[in-house]
Design an enzyme around this catalytic site. Structure first.
Site, PDB file in Angstrom:
ATOM      1  N   HIS A  94       0.828  -1.199   0.000  1.00 11.99           N
ATOM      2  CA  HIS A  94       0.000   0.000   0.000  1.00 11.99           C
ATOM      3  C   HIS A  94       0.870   1.260   0.000  1.00 11.99           C
ATOM      4  CE1 HIS A  94      -2.893   2.783   2.353  1.00 11.99           C
ATOM      5  NE2 HIS A  94      -3.200   2.839   1.082  1.00 11.99           N
ATOM      6  N   GLU A  97       2.215   1.845  -3.389  1.00  9.46           N
ATOM      7  CA  GLU A  97       1.193   2.462  -4.253  1.00  9.46           C
ATOM      8  C   GLU A  97       1.154   3.977  -4.065  1.00  9.46           C
ATOM      9  OE1 GLU A  97      -2.793   4.067  -3.499  1.00  9.46           O
ATOM     10  OE2 GLU A  97      -2.954   1.945  -2.954  1.00  9.46           O
ATOM     11  N   GLU A 175      -4.634   7.837   6.679  1.00 10.90           N
ATOM     12  CA  GLU A 175      -5.655   6.974   6.076  1.00 10.90           C
ATOM     13  C   GLU A 175      -6.084   5.898   7.073  1.00 10.90           C
ATOM     14  OE1 GLU A 175      -6.308   4.252   2.040  1.00 10.90           O
ATOM     15  OE2 GLU A 175      -4.430   5.347   2.337  1.00 10.90           O
ATOM     16  N   LEU A 345     -31.021  -9.120   3.232  1.00 12.10           N
ATOM     17  CA  LEU A 345     -30.141 -10.286   3.139  1.00 12.10           C
ATOM     18  C   LEU A 345     -29.311 -10.185   1.871  1.00 12.10           C
ATOM     19  CD1 LEU A 345     -31.080 -13.999   3.707  1.00 12.10           C
ATOM     20  CD2 LEU A 345     -30.098 -13.323   1.529  1.00 12.10           C
ATOM     21  N   VAL A 346     -28.043 -10.544   1.979  1.00 13.55           N
ATOM     22  CA  VAL A 346     -27.148 -10.590   0.831  1.00 13.55           C
ATOM     23  C   VAL A 346     -26.511 -11.964   0.812  1.00 13.55           C
ATOM     24  CG1 VAL A 346     -25.068  -9.647  -0.228  1.00 13.55           C
ATOM     25  CG2 VAL A 346     -26.666  -8.119   0.923  1.00 13.55           C
ATOM     26  N   PRO A 883     -23.195  12.727 -21.266  1.00 15.26           N
ATOM     27  CA  PRO A 883     -23.560  11.622 -20.381  1.00 15.26           C
ATOM     28  C   PRO A 883     -23.402  10.280 -21.096  1.00 15.26           C
ATOM     29  CG  PRO A 883     -25.250  13.325 -20.388  1.00 15.26           C
ATOM     30  CD  PRO A 883     -24.309  13.648 -21.505  1.00 15.26           C
TER      31      PRO A 883
END
Length: 998
Positions: A94, A97, A175, A345-346, A883
């Site tokens: 990270h 990056e 962060e 619910l997922v 768009p």
């Protein structure tokens, strides 16, 4: 809800050239290219051209040519992430990056990349995941070549300078501090920290100051050297993929890419994979309890599974996700809601990293549901047993196959940046020819793979996680990185045996065939005068309803966008009414969920929302059966009667959501406080929470009936729809309204207005927050009512200051991870806003923001004419960007209608004005509205001061005094100020309610 599969990524898959014809993986005489692919499968409606390449350094490339594009874009994916961090340096991938942006041998200036993109209408970002690191940007098409040159150098010769390394570490730490009180981050890390300690999945991926500075120093580790070593080891062309999207021809794009990216070194790295699961058998059959920051209640039921992405042509995970995540009749969710245990619910597969994944079911829990965890898990196993007993059903798979194929054929055009970031991952996983279509074109019926996946969904493989405040005393363990309180224990043998012995029930069954699948996908071809115009026109105007209409002339898809505002002064007339309006929406969505889920699966998106003026209904997607869905929604609204049991659940959720705002990020509190100060009427969250407690189902029934008898309906129908169909739908809606409905008067349809800060005034609103260690300063400089010339001058100033603001306050001074500058537009009034969230006190942040603002006068004065014109051209191009989706274009028109301004050609009108703005005029605007010594400046500061332990609540003595007038009483403050006038309509449209005599 079904979890959509991620863009599938097959591990370590090489590109196999097709036989017999050139351009499909054929060898090429260009020595810089190993293979070229010109037979990439695309949608028959797709006008773009595609080519795949494998460069001589084995980098895989997808080129996209679109001569009509108004933005170009590129993305690179490196097939390595934080699972490859050295054990002693959590967060190094990270950190790498972050550092890669800050200078290369060819372009050593730290902000060369961001400055170039800002001056040429672009932006950039990057992200690090478990096994991927992705970098991307977009830019105006004429400047793609130079942007790619700068971009390519990140992967050839980054500097990783010592000064940047020290400073950017602060950004990584900031962060982490931002995430430290986020339940999403805390729960994700808790899952990792309870994995096998020898598996890389257990790592702490983001890193912080301890892992990247303090501890390495103690161990004598040079982090900069380790960064260089990490980049040298893993940043190899053969595990990189690249997407480049431009207006140039494929040959021109190919030439550009070969020249710039062939120098990226091929180090013959093998991308890591982890076929052994981080949760071996001894870490299954576990139940974990977790104490959250917010008042959350949720249950996760997870099963470790292998990586299923190689089976993308049969999609067994998608098949099971569809059924376990279904929300219609006979579904798991329907059974849970009937018992009052959950609302949503997922279900579906998710990938942990190359080699392993999870199949999970996540449910939110009601207050009652928390007491029935084991019964909920048992219901899940009952549904799984039902699926096993009946076996895989081909008709279910074929329905999914046909819907996915239809979605692929009529897919909305993607923005270049989103296209690049989405497909750069797919290049790592799919054969090149399938890179666009793999998720959508499912061609192999493999019931054996469905059975294999089902066989893993057993009590012996389950991991259960429960999140709720009520488990605080039970949670005696502490997760090391975020300090999350939890307890993990073995699931009792008796409970496991009960789950193993469960049998299917009649209550749970497969969904019926989907009645919303469109049967008519033809384009309307009859003549209509609105087809070629820009503006929608009013085709129905009665005392109760006004309908705007516009036939699509651009997208040529069998889709339409319908939106209706049900406007009433009752909706926001008191805190109680505001709550009732919110509850009405929640109960309506809850009641409609089972019926309308099939419409969502069939490509018809819908939403009901509420605001200050009432309810908004939006339907978007295939036009064939939209009217059926709209009529059902209107029927539920007009004949509304609350179910007392569901009302109580929705009310409790609503009150929790109001109170949970306390745990939101400090910058969100700053934005909210600014709205409280500036909008003429805003009910506070405290007022809303207090007034919601005693509301009853009877109150809601009475409120709904009253509102529907005192309502004005305004709507827009846009797309593949005839005038006759639009009028028929509108007539049906109006005829369903109560017969005794009373038209609203013009005075009842006025919009909200904004408080005017006096010239030369400076006000300060300060609040405390005890949840986050970070504080926040938000500075707002009001610039008056929205008028064309003022609009574009302010936007040009924001454009010119945006990149310097980020470079100075974020990159150089490292005040915090969240640094923002840009417009604030509300109630027809606009201004410039700066936001910094930091571990420093807001008073110090304000000093630094003001110092930056002072420095920008010299910057603007010394700006060359060339640089000024670059900014102006970049803003003009951004404003004229067309768009990509019909719904986006329709939403722009709708925003003009709801604001009652009706400037439907705003981009062209304002860009014509923008092109006449001079540098001197821009400087004078800055001096009048933003400059510290201006007698016209109108300023509002908002401080969110952390009182959390270790937070930024202590203020140094010299920072205590400033000249701002403190706002302690909001009512007193607003009662002494004038209100800005609303913007005048651009087009002469009769006022709603004007037919009523004044």
């Amino acid at each position: 809800m079904t979890v959509p599969q991620c863009a599938p990524r097959s591990p370590g898959r090489g590109q196999t050239p097709l036989d017999a014809h050139p351009g499909s993986g054929a060898d090429t005489p260009n020595q810089s290219i190993l293979k070229r692919y010109d037979n990439i499968v695309k949608s028959q409606e797709d006008k773009r051209n595609y080519r795949g390449l494998q460069l001589s350094n084995r980098m895989k490339v997808l080129l996209v040519s679109d001569p009509t594009t108004d933005k170009s874009a590129a993305a690179i994916d490196v097939n390595v992430g934080y699972l490859s961090d050295p054990e002693e340096l959590p967060g190094l991938a990270h950190f790498c990056e972050h550092m890669l942006f800050l200078g290369t041998e060819k372009y050593p200036e730290e902000n060369e990349y961001s400055k170039f993109l800002s001056e040429h209408g672009g932006m950039s970002n990057a992200s690090t995941s478990s096994d991927h690191t992705t970098y991307y940007f977009d830019v105006l098409p004429a400047h793609l070549g130079r942007a790619l040159d700068i971009f390519s150098q990140f992967f050839i010769s980054p500097l990783f300078t010592e000064s940047a390394t020290g400073r950017e570490l602060s950004a990584v730490n900031s962060e982490h501090e931002k995430n430290a009180s986020s339940d999403t981050w805390r729960l994700d890390q808790l899952n990792k920290s309870t994995a096998a300690p020898y598996h890389p999945f257990h790592k702490f991926g983001t890193g912080n100051r301890d892992t990247l500075e303090t501890i390495p120093k103690q161990k004598g580790i040079d982090v900069r050297k380790e960064l260089l070593k990490f980049h040298q080891k893993w940043y190899s062309a053969n595990i990189m993929t690249l997407v480049v999207f431009g207006k140039e021809s494929l040959d021109e794009l190919e030439e550009m890419v070969v020249k710039l990216f062939s120098p990226v070194e091929d180090k013959s790295v093998t991308a890591p994979s982890w076929p052994d699961h981080p949760f071996p058998p001894e870490l299954r059959r576990k139940r974990a309890y977790c104490y959250p920051v917010k008042d959350l209640r949720s249950l996760s039921i997870d099963f470790p599974i292998p990586d299923t992405r190689k089976h993308y042509k049969s999609a067994p995970g998608h098949y099971l996700s569809h059924l376990l995540g279904h929300e219609g009749q006979g579904s798991l969710l329907s059974a849970l809601k009937a018992r009052g245990w959950c609302n949503n619910l997922v279900g579906g597969t998710r990938i942990g990293a190359r080699g392993f994944g999870f199949f999970g079911v996540q449910v939110d829990l009601t207050e009652t549901g928390v007491k029935h965890i084991d019964e909920i898990v048992q219901l899940v196993f009952q549904y799984i047993e039902m699926l096993k007993a009946g076996g895989p059903q081909r008709w279910v798979w074929e329905e999914q196959r046909d819907l996915l194929a239809m979605e692929f054929r009529f897919k909305d055009e993607q923005d270049p940046r989103y296209f690049a970031t989405g497909h750069v991952h797919a290049l790592q996983e799919y054969p090149m020819d399938d890179v666009l279509s793999a998720y959508y074109l499912v061609s192999e019926w493999r019931p054996d793979l469905v059975d294999e996946l089902l066989a893993l969904l057993t009590p012996d493989n389950v991991r259960v996680g429960v999140v709720a405040k009520c488990f605080e005393e039970k949670c005696t363990q502490v997760e090391p990185w975020y300090g999350t309180k939890y307890l993990q224990e073995d699931i009792e043998e008796s409970t496991l045996n009960q789950w193993k012995s469960t049998k299917p029930t009649e209550e749970l069954h497969l969904p019926p065939p989907n009645e919303f699948i469109p049967t008519r996908l033809d384009l309307e071809t009859s003549f209509d005068p609105t087809t070629d115009g820009i503006e929608p026109t009013i085709i129905k105007d009665t005392p109760l309803m006004r309908l705007w209409y516009k036939r699509d002339n651009e997208f040529s898809l069998p889709k339409a966008f319908i939106t209706l505002d049900l406007v009433s002064p009752l909706a926001y007339s008191s805190p109680a009414h505001c709550n009732l309006c919110s509850l009405w929406v929640l109960v309506l969505r809850d009641r409609l969920q089972q019926f309308v889920y099939a419409a969502e699966l069939a490509g018809i998106r819908w939403n009901i929302s509420n605001g200050k003026f009432g309810l908004t209904i939006t339907i978007d997607g295939y036009d064939d059966k939209q009217h059926v869905l709209l009529e059902k929604i209107i029927d539920h609204i007009v004949s509304f009667e609350a179910d007392p049991k569901r009302f109580d659940i929705m009310k409790e959720n609503h009150i929790r959501s109001i109170k949970n705002f306390d745990a939101e990020q400090p910058y969100k509190h700053a934005v909210y406080q600014q709205a409280l100060c500036m909008s003429d009427i805003v009910w506070t969250r405290g007022q809303l929470a207090d007034s919601a407690k005693d509301l009853t189902p009877e109150d809601l029934n009475e409120f709904a009936a009253r509102l529907m008898r005192s309502v004005h309906v305004e709507g827009l129908m846009f797309g593949n729809i005839t005038r006759e169909r639009a009028l028929a739908i509108a007539d049906t809606v109006e005829n369903k309204l109560p017969k005794d409905a009373t038209p609203l008067l013009a005075q009842q349809l006025l919009l909200c207005r904004e408080v005017e800060i006096e010239k030369g005034a400076w006000y300060l609103r300060s609040i405390e927050n005890s949840v986050h260690k970070s504080s926040c300063a938000s500075l707002y400089y009001a610039c008056g009512a929205r008028e064309t010339r003022a609009n574009v001058t302010l936007e040009l100033l924001a454009q010119a200051l945006s990149e310097p603001c980020f470079n100075v306050l974020r990159t150089k001074e490292q005040l915090g991870y969240i640094v923002f500058s840009g417009l604030r537009i509300s109630n027809g009034v606009q201004g410039l806003r700066f936001i910094v969230q930091s571990d420093r006190h807001p008073a110090y942040l304000e000093q630094r923001i003001e110092a930056f603002i002072r420095s920008q006068q010299e910057y603007l004065e010394n700006m060359s004419e060339e640089e000024f014109l670059k900014h102006r051209a970049a803003l003009a191009a951004q404003r004229l960007e067309r768009p990509k989706r019909m719904a986006t274009k329709a939403s722009r028109a709708w925003s003009e209608i709801t604001a009652q301004v009706y400037n439907f050609d705003r981009p062209r009108v304002e860009v014509e004005e923008l092109n006449t703005i001079t540098k001197e005029e821009l400087l004078q605007f800055y001096k009048k509205h933003i400059c510290e010594d201006s007698t016209d400046r109108q300023k509002l500061s908002v401080y969110v001061v952390s009182t959390a332990e270790g937070g930024a609540g202590v203020m140094e003595k010299e920072q205590e005094e400033n000249k701002a007038v403190k706002i302690t009483d909001l009512v007193e403050f607003k009662s002494r100020r004038r209100l800005h006038p609303l913007p005048a309509p651009f087009t002469n449209i009769p006022r709603k309610g004007a037919h009523c005599k004044l």
